[in-house]
Each structure stands twice: as structure tokens, then as C-alpha cells.
Design a protein around this motif. Structure first.
Motif, PDB file in Angstrom:
ATOM      1  N   UNK A  24       1.599 -11.674  34.706  1.00 18.53           N
ATOM      2  CA  UNK A  24       0.668 -10.621  35.104  1.00 18.53           C
ATOM      3  C   UNK A  24      -0.206 -10.192  33.936  1.00 18.53           C
ATOM      4  N   UNK A  25       0.363 -10.137  32.739  1.00 16.48           N
ATOM      5  CA  UNK A  25      -0.443  -9.729  31.581  1.00 16.48           C
ATOM      6  C   UNK A  25      -0.282 -10.704  30.425  1.00 16.48           C
ATOM      7  N   UNK A  53       2.399  -9.854  27.582  1.00 15.76           N
ATOM      8  CA  UNK A  53       2.311  -8.672  26.702  1.00 15.76           C
ATOM      9  C   UNK A  53       3.164  -7.521  27.211  1.00 15.76           C
ATOM     10  N   UNK A  54       3.544  -7.600  28.474  1.00 11.68           N
ATOM     11  CA  UNK A  54       4.269  -6.481  29.078  1.00 11.68           C
ATOM     12  C   UNK A  54       5.764  -6.710  29.148  1.00 11.68           C
ATOM     13  N   UNK A  85       7.170  -3.731  32.172  1.00 13.70           N
ATOM     14  CA  UNK A  85       5.755  -3.343  32.188  1.00 13.70           C
ATOM     15  C   UNK A  85       4.966  -4.317  33.055  1.00 13.70           C
ATOM     16  N   UNK A 138       2.174  -4.879  35.752  1.00 14.97           N
ATOM     17  CA  UNK A 138       0.970  -4.254  36.313  1.00 14.97           C
ATOM     18  C   UNK A 138       0.284  -5.263  37.215  1.00 14.97           C
ATOM     19  N   UNK A 172      -2.878 -14.424  20.505  1.00 12.39           N
ATOM     20  CA  UNK A 172      -3.413 -13.699  21.673  1.00 12.39           C
ATOM     21  C   UNK A 172      -2.833 -12.289  21.746  1.00 12.39           C
ATOM     22  N   UNK A 173      -1.769 -12.055  20.972  1.00  8.10           N
ATOM     23  CA  UNK A 173      -1.207 -10.698  20.877  1.00  8.10           C
ATOM     24  C   UNK A 173      -2.255  -9.692  20.416  1.00  8.10           C
ATOM     25  N   UNK A 174      -3.263 -10.188  19.692  1.00 10.98           N
ATOM     26  CA  UNK A 174      -4.282  -9.272  19.164  1.00 10.98           C
ATOM     27  C   UNK A 174      -5.304  -8.865  20.220  1.00 10.98           C
ATOM     28  N   UNK A 175      -5.293  -9.530  21.355  1.00 14.12           N
ATOM     29  CA  UNK A 175      -6.322  -9.277  22.376  1.00 14.12           C
ATOM     30  C   UNK A 175      -5.867  -8.235  23.389  1.00 14.12           C
ATOM     31  N   UNK A 176      -6.834  -7.612  23.991  1.00 16.73           N
ATOM     32  CA  UNK A 176      -6.688  -6.639  25.094  1.00 16.73           C
ATOM     33  C   UNK A 176      -6.098  -5.289  24.672  1.00 16.73           C
ATOM     34  N   UNK A 177      -6.111  -5.008  23.363  1.00 14.17           N
ATOM     35  CA  UNK A 177      -5.771  -3.638  22.949  1.00 14.17           C
ATOM     36  C   UNK A 177      -6.833  -2.689  23.514  1.00 14.17           C
ATOM     37  N   UNK A 178      -8.088  -3.142  23.387  1.00 13.39           N
ATOM     38  CA  UNK A 178      -9.206  -2.434  24.013  1.00 13.39           C
ATOM     39  C   UNK A 178      -9.938  -3.395  24.937  1.00 13.39           C
ATOM     40  N   UNK A 179     -10.645  -2.831  25.895  1.00 12.59           N
ATOM     41  CA  UNK A 179     -11.432  -3.688  26.797  1.00 12.59           C
ATOM     42  C   UNK A 179     -12.926  -3.479  26.543  1.00 12.59           C
ATOM     43  N   UNK A 182      -3.143  -2.621  27.395  1.00 13.62           N
ATOM     44  CA  UNK A 182      -2.525  -3.782  26.734  1.00 13.62           C
ATOM     45  C   UNK A 182      -1.422  -4.381  27.602  1.00 13.62           C
ATOM     46  N   UNK A 183      -0.567  -3.520  28.143  1.00 16.10           N
ATOM     47  CA  UNK A 183       0.531  -4.004  28.986  1.00 16.10           C
ATOM     48  C   UNK A 183       0.014  -4.780  30.200  1.00 16.10           C
ATOM     49  N   UNK A 184      -1.199  -4.444  30.613  1.00 18.69           N
ATOM     50  CA  UNK A 184      -1.749  -5.121  31.793  1.00 18.69           C
ATOM     51  C   UNK A 184      -2.589  -6.330  31.391  1.00 18.69           C
ATOM     52  N   UNK A 185      -2.581  -6.676  30.127  1.00 24.33           N
ATOM     53  CA  UNK A 185      -3.398  -7.799  29.680  1.00 24.33           C
ATOM     54  C   UNK A 185      -4.883  -7.526  29.831  1.00 24.33           C
ATOM     55  N   UNK A 187      -6.269  -5.820  32.234  1.00 27.91           N
ATOM     56  CA  UNK A 187      -6.711  -5.733  33.637  1.00 27.91           C
ATOM     57  C   UNK A 187      -6.782  -4.301  34.142  1.00 27.91           C
ATOM     58  N   UNK A 206     -12.248   2.662  27.408  1.00 27.48           N
ATOM     59  CA  UNK A 206     -10.961   2.828  26.744  1.00 27.48           C
ATOM     60  C   UNK A 206     -10.661   4.307  26.554  1.00 27.48           C
TER      61      UNK A 206
END
Lengths: 328, 340
Positions: A102-103, A106-107, A111, A113, A321-328, B109-112, B114, B172
Motif C-alpha cells: 500500500x505504501x 514505509x508503513x 500503518x 492506508x 526510496x526511504x527518503x521519498x514521500x516525507x512531503x508531497x 509518509x506511512x501512506x507512501x 498517497x 503538507x
């Protein structure tokens, strides 16, 4: 409120699916963790909270929900995710930490979502209530259809947020239902040792909302209570608190020796396993026969097996890829 | 800048309220909730007038239940709304930090990526008016340390309006930390330099960009919020001694504009960081590390910091004022730097 025959079979199928998933996870989780139990080892590392026995709570509530409705679940989320219609392949892949999860891993299992069906969960006791109330507020303010359901354990009813969120939801008359899965144990501490009232549904009176109790892990009892509460929420009449007497047939997490349980309790609970009980109920009602049951169970198992294969065959994301999606 | 309104000055409180109103007019998903944000207009004035224009549904007074309503903001933001939620004093984060740093900051972050959580958490910081140790903290470093939330700290009304507009539009979570002494509320004492010309039309100040608010060649002062005004006073005093001081206003802590700081120190070779937050493990250390780990050779002297001592904030004015950063301390720090 009585379920239709289709709803009965749907609830049974979801319970069977969820249980098979948990049984398969249980086996896979232990790979690499014997003879020495090390939580970091094996294809599924980390904590694992199985939902065996609590399936009636999930299916009796989610039978009334559509994809647009919001569910916020707990650290023990699999049965609820299955019943809410979370993409099973992506969910199992997330439990394995894979790229297709799902993520993207990372979850992890606490977690999950899935925005497509408005499902989320989180790892800390009592975290479901605030976001569920807020999602309900969002629907109310936007004039969009949909109700929110927060699942929580009986231990969460002693968290401050329980009292804050119930009050807030009642003051603002939000379309939200709070569902307590009372499995009688907060890890090793018994409910009666931690909670000043025998039943948490009575606490609803402090927040001017209906409080409903469902005894004996009864699938159709949950269905009836949730149906009334959700209809009430949809109708703009505000929140409801439900406490369901359920049973945790596994430990708090895998690796839990459960020495705190009184002698014979586990065997007693297992003899009241809600899935064989509901199966018997459906057989007696003529909704199932042995052949139909075998077929239904086989299909449910195959769905789970396919999801597990999907997860196992998927790759991990590259570590960076752990560094990605902290912010969108 | 609109020439008709180019000289219109606003307080930070009014700038925040104006930015919020302008965004609320063009985006129905924006709403405000918090304690006393409604008819009272916010204890620090930053929602004044909004209740009259938008009503109780969108300017929503809450029970004193920060855990519930900040958690609710996370749920609403994840469901398509853009809540602006107020934590009246940053000191109160202790009762609700779980909703902030475990949910608001982590759900994306937990949602990748999304699930978006487009919310603004606005909160007051700072002391200097003898409100005691639970109503006077800054805690910039505490919030900036935890990943997943942007953090902005304006020093003047122009930046406050632009940063607020940017924060509301950001997908964010953004923590908007406003210093009480800059709000323009008479009863808190008012830093005159914070009340500046502010355009009426909506505009954004980019989150993550520092500003060089005074250029100079001999010394770099880096600060944020109220500290920027101490720096400007110190720069003036040092200017009279013939020292040409550059002042960098960080404006954002997350993302942190390390480049602007490094470029300034590369030019001046001397760095003093001024922070009203606690001395250790905070913004001042991070700024010095950002320079030192990048190019220690650019430093002509050991960097210094003028920060709040590692003590709870005392009540008695004599003790509190003694502990707070001010222009004199900055000037002293420079003199010490030059005698070493």
C-alpha cells in the motif's frame, strides 16, 4: 435490524478470509524466528498483532459501509481492513514491506492506508478517534455523504483522547461511530484491573450519546447495533458508542506467552470461536450446506493465497526510496 | 506591490487574519478551529474579524481538547479539507503532541505519499512578559527536529501574510509559529519593526527560503522571529563601531535554507546565531553545524550563539529579562569573538 441472506454470507466469507490470512501470516511470521525468536528476522519482521476471534466486530460494522465511508482502525487492523475492502494484494505486500505494498513498505502492518476505500489505521492506542471525528466533520462541512467509524480496544477507553473525542463528536453532532472491541485484555492487564466500569458503553452517557453493548461476540448482534448507529449517523443524529464483547484468540502480539491468562481461559474462548459458531448458524438456517461451505472457504483461501504469492513475488523498493514521500 | 496600498502597514496578527480570510474566500475547504478563535478573534488576534465574515461553521471554537481537535484536523485534512488549527500556546504541545508528530507529520509518509495532510498548525511562541515557564517557550527546535512537518517562523507582517498564504496552499502540514511580542497586541508589548508595509492582494512567501534582511561584510547574524529584531538593533550598534553586519532571517526552519546561511558566512567569515529557544540541541547548534560541516575553512573565528539558557523560564522580570537574548548580548558576543 436483521441482515439479509446475502449480508450473512458476505459476513461469513469476510471472517473466513480474514482468519485464513491471519493463520497464514502466523506461519510465515515464524519463518526465520525459530529456534531463537528474534523479531527482526524472517519475511515478516516487527510486531505482529493478529485479529483471530475479533472478526465479528469488523464484519458486523463494515456490512453497513460503502467505500466512501471512512474507517480508522487500530494496531490490530487486518480483520477490519479485509471487511472494509482494502486491496488484499497491496495490503499483504505492505505487511511484507514490498514495493507493491500500500505504501511501498514505509508503513508496515500497523500503518495500512488505502485511500480508495478510505481505510487507515495506526499503532498507538486511541489514535483512531480524533481522525475519525475529523473525517466526519469534513463530510458534514462539505455536505458529502459518508460516515466515519473509529475502532478501538477497550484499553483505549482509558486514554484521554477517548473522552475528548466523544465530547467533541457529541458537541458537534458528527456522523461518527465509536466501536470498542473489548477483548478483555490490554496486553497483559485485564479490563477489570484497569477500568473503573465493567462496561464502557455506559461512558456514553457522559457524552450525551447512545451507548450500546453487544454481548458474546455475536455477529448479528454487532450487525444490529452497528446498523442502528450508522443509520443514525447518516441521518444527522450524531455519534454512538458501541462496545462489543469479543475475544482475542491469539496473544497480544506474536511471541506473547500469554502466561497472564487464567488457567483454561484460552480453551474456553477457542470453544466459542465465532467462525465455527456462525457457520453452524448459517447451516442451521439453510443458507449453507457442506458443499457450499467448502466452496466458499476454498475461494476465500485462494484469494488469500494469491495475495501471499503476490507479496512474496514482489520486490522491495531500493533502500534509498526511504527518503521519498516525507512531503508531497 | 500595489501602489495604492504599498504603504499600508499591518501587524502580524492582522496579516495572518487577512491571509486566512483571502484563502477562505476562494477555497471553501479552508476552515479554522481552535480555542477562542471565534467571536474573541484569537487570544493573539490572528483570527480577528473572521467569525463575522465566515460564521461559526468555518471559524470553529473548540472545547479545550487539543488532542481531539488536532487529531480531528488530521482526519479532516486527509478527507479533502484544509484546516487551520490553533494551538494557543506552543507550550501546550505536551497535551497533544501525539496527534501532531505521530499522525499529522507521519501519515503522508506511512501512506507512501498517497494521503495528503494539508493543514496548518498555528501556535504562539515566546516570552518576555513574565507569563512563567509554561506560557513563554519557543520550542522551535523541538518541532523542527521531527520529520514530516514544515515549520515557519515569521519576523514581520509581510512575511507572516505570505508564509500563511503559502502554508494554507501547501499540501503538507505546516507549523506556523508566531512570536507573541511581534503580534502587535498592545498588552504583550510590541516590536515596532514587525509591523511593516503589507500588500492587500494575496501573495506567497516561499517556504524554505531565508531572507538577508541587512547586507554586510564583517559578521553574519542568523536568527528567526523576535531574534531578528535583536539582531537588527545589534547591527546598528555595531555599525556605529564600524562593523558591517549582515542579518539573515531564516523565516523557515523546515525546509532550512542552509545555502543562504553558508553564502553569508562564506562572505563574512564570522557567525553568531541568535535564538530565543533553549541553547542546547536546537536551531543554533544546527545552523553552526550546517556551516562547519560544509566548509569550516570559511570561518575566521569560532561561531557563537546567543540563546536561551538551558533552564525553565523564570517568572520574575529580573530573572527572565536577564536570561533572554537581546542586542547587548549580541554585541558582547561579537566583542568576545574578536578578542579571542
Amino acid at each position: 435490524m436483521q441482515p439479509t441472506n446475502d449480508q450473512r454470507l458476505w459476513m461469513y466469507r469476510q471472517m473466513v478470509t480474514s482468519r485464513h490470512l491471519e493463520e497464514r501470516i502466523e506461519t510465515l511470521y515464524m519463518e526465520g524466528k525459530t529456534p531463537v525468536f528474534n523479531m527482526a528476522k524472517g519475511p515478516i519482521p516487527g510486531e505482529m498483532h493478529l485479529s483471530n476471534g475479533q472478526e465479528p466486530c469488523a464484519v458486523g460494522v463494515c456490512a453497513h459501509l460503502n467505500a466512501e465511508d471512512i474507517v480508522v482502525a487500530t494496531h490490530r487492523p487486518h480483520h477490519i481492513a479485509v471487511a472494509k475492502g482494502v486491496d488484499l494484494n497491496a495490503m499483504v505486500a505492505e505487511i511484507f514491506g514490498k514495493a507493491t505494498g500500500l505504501s511501498g513498505g514505509r508503513g508496515g502492518h500497523m500503518h495500512l492506508f488505502d485511500a480508495a476505500v478510505n481505510f487507515s489505521c495506526s499503532g498507538i492506542i486511541g489514535e483512531s478517534l480524533g481522525p475519525a471525528a475529523g473525517a466526519a466533520l469534513s463530510r458534514k462541512m462539505q455536505g458529502k455523504p459518508g460516515v466515519a467509524v473509529a475502532f478501538l480496544g477497550e484499553g483505549a477507553a482509558n486514554q484521554g483522547v477517548f473522552h475528548e473525542a466523544l465530547n467533541l463528536a457529541a458537541v458537534w453532532k458528527l456522523p461518527v461511530v465509536f466501536v470498542i472491541e473489548d477483548n478483555a485484555w490490554g496486553i497483559s492487564v485485564a479490563k477489570q484491573a484497569s477500568t473503573a466500569v465493567p462496561r464502557n458503553d455506559v461512558r456514553a452517557s457522559g457524552y450525551n450519546m447512545p451507548g450500546v453493548h453487544v454481548a458474546d461476540n455475536d455477529v448479528e448482534g454487532v450487525f444490529a447495533a452497528a446498523g442502528t448507529a450508522i443509520a443514525r449517523a447518516r441521518d444527522g443524529q450524531g455519534p454512538t458508542l458501541i462496545e462489543i464483547e469479543t475475544s482475542r484468540l491469539a496473544g497480544h502480539f506474536m511471541g506473547d506467552g500469554e502466561d497472564y491468562r487464567p488457567e483454561g481461559e484460552k480453551a474456553g474462548l477457542q470453544s466459542r470461536d465465532p467462525i465455527p459458531r456462525y457457520r453452524q448458524q448459517l447451516l442451521e438456517a439453510g443458507l449453507l450446506d457442506e458443499a457450499a461451505d467448502t466452496r466458499l472457504v476454498g475461494e476465500a483461501h485462494e484469494r488469500v493465497e494469491a495475495a501471499i504469492r503476490f507479496a512474496q513475488e514482489s520486490d522491495f523498493l531500493p533502500p534509498e526510496a526511504a527518503l521519498e514521500t516525507v512531503f508531497v | 506591490m500595489n501602489t495604492a496600498t504599498g504603504s499600508r502597514k499591518l501587524t502580524i496578527a492582522r496579516a495572518m487574519a487577512e491571509a486566512t480570510a483571502q484563502e477562505m474566500r476562494q477555497d471553501p475547504t479552508v476552515f479554522v478551529m481552535g480555542e477562542d478563535v471565534g467571536p474573541l478573534g484569537g487570544v493573539f488576534g490572528n483570527t480577528r474579524g473572521l467569525y463575522d465574515e465566515f460564521g461559526a461553521e468555518r471559524i470553529r471554537d473548540t472545547p479545550i481538547s487539543e488532542t481531539a481537535f488536532i487529531g480531528a484536523a488530521v482526519g479532516a485534512a486527509s478527507d479533502g479539507m484544509r484546516p487551520i488549527v490553533e494551538l494557543m500556546f506552543v507550550d501546550f504541545f505536551g497535551v497533544c503532541m501525539d496527534a501532531i508528530y505521530n499522525m499529522m507529520a507521519k501519515n503522508t509518509y506511512f501512506s507512501g505519499g498517497k494521503v495528503k495532510v494539508p493543514m496548518v498548525l498555528m501556535t504562539s511562541t515566546g516570552g518576555g512578559y513574565s507569563d512563567g515557564g509554561q506560557h513563554s517557550q519557543c520550542l522551535y527546535g523541538t518541532f523542527a527536529h521531527l520529520p514530516g512537518m514544515k515549520v515557519v517562523v515569521p519576523s514581520n507582517a509581510y512575511d507572516a501574510k505570505g508564509l500563511m498564504t503559502a502554508a494554507i496552499r501547501d499540501d503538507n502540514p505546516v507549523v506556523f509559529m508566531y512570536h507573541k511580542s511581534l503580534q502587535g497586541m498592545g498588552w504583550l508589548g510590541t516590536e515596532k519593526g514587525a509591523t511593516v508595509a503589507t500588500p492587500e492582494e494575496p501573495y506567497t512567501v516561499e517556504i524554505g527560503k531565508a531572507a538577508v534582511v541587512k547586507e554586510g561584510r564583517d559578521l553574519t547574524l542568523v536568527s528567526l522571529g523576535a531574534g531578528v529584531h535583536h539582531c537588527l538593533r545589534a547591527a546598528k550598534a555595531l555599525g556605529e563601531e564600524g562593523v558591517d553586519v549582515e542579518v539573515v532571517d531564516l523565516r523557515s526552519l523546515v525546509p532550512l535554507d542552509r545555502e543562504t546561511v553558508r553564502a553569508s558566512v562564506a562572505k563574512t567569515g564570522r557567525l553568531i546565531v541568535v535564538d530565543e529557544d533553549y541553547h542546547s540541541y536546537g536551531v543554533s547548534g544546527e545552523i553552526i553545524a550546517s556551516v562547519a560541516e560544509h566548509d569550516p575553512a570559511c570561518l575566521k573565528a569560532a561561531p557563537r550563539r546567543v540563546a536561551y539558557p538551558d533552564i525553565p523560564i523564570p517568572f520574575a522580570p529580573t530573572m527572565e529579562q536577564w536570561a533572554l537574548p537581546n542586542a547587548d548580548k549580541i554585541v558582547d558576543a561579537f566583542h568576545q569573538m574578536m578578542t579571542q
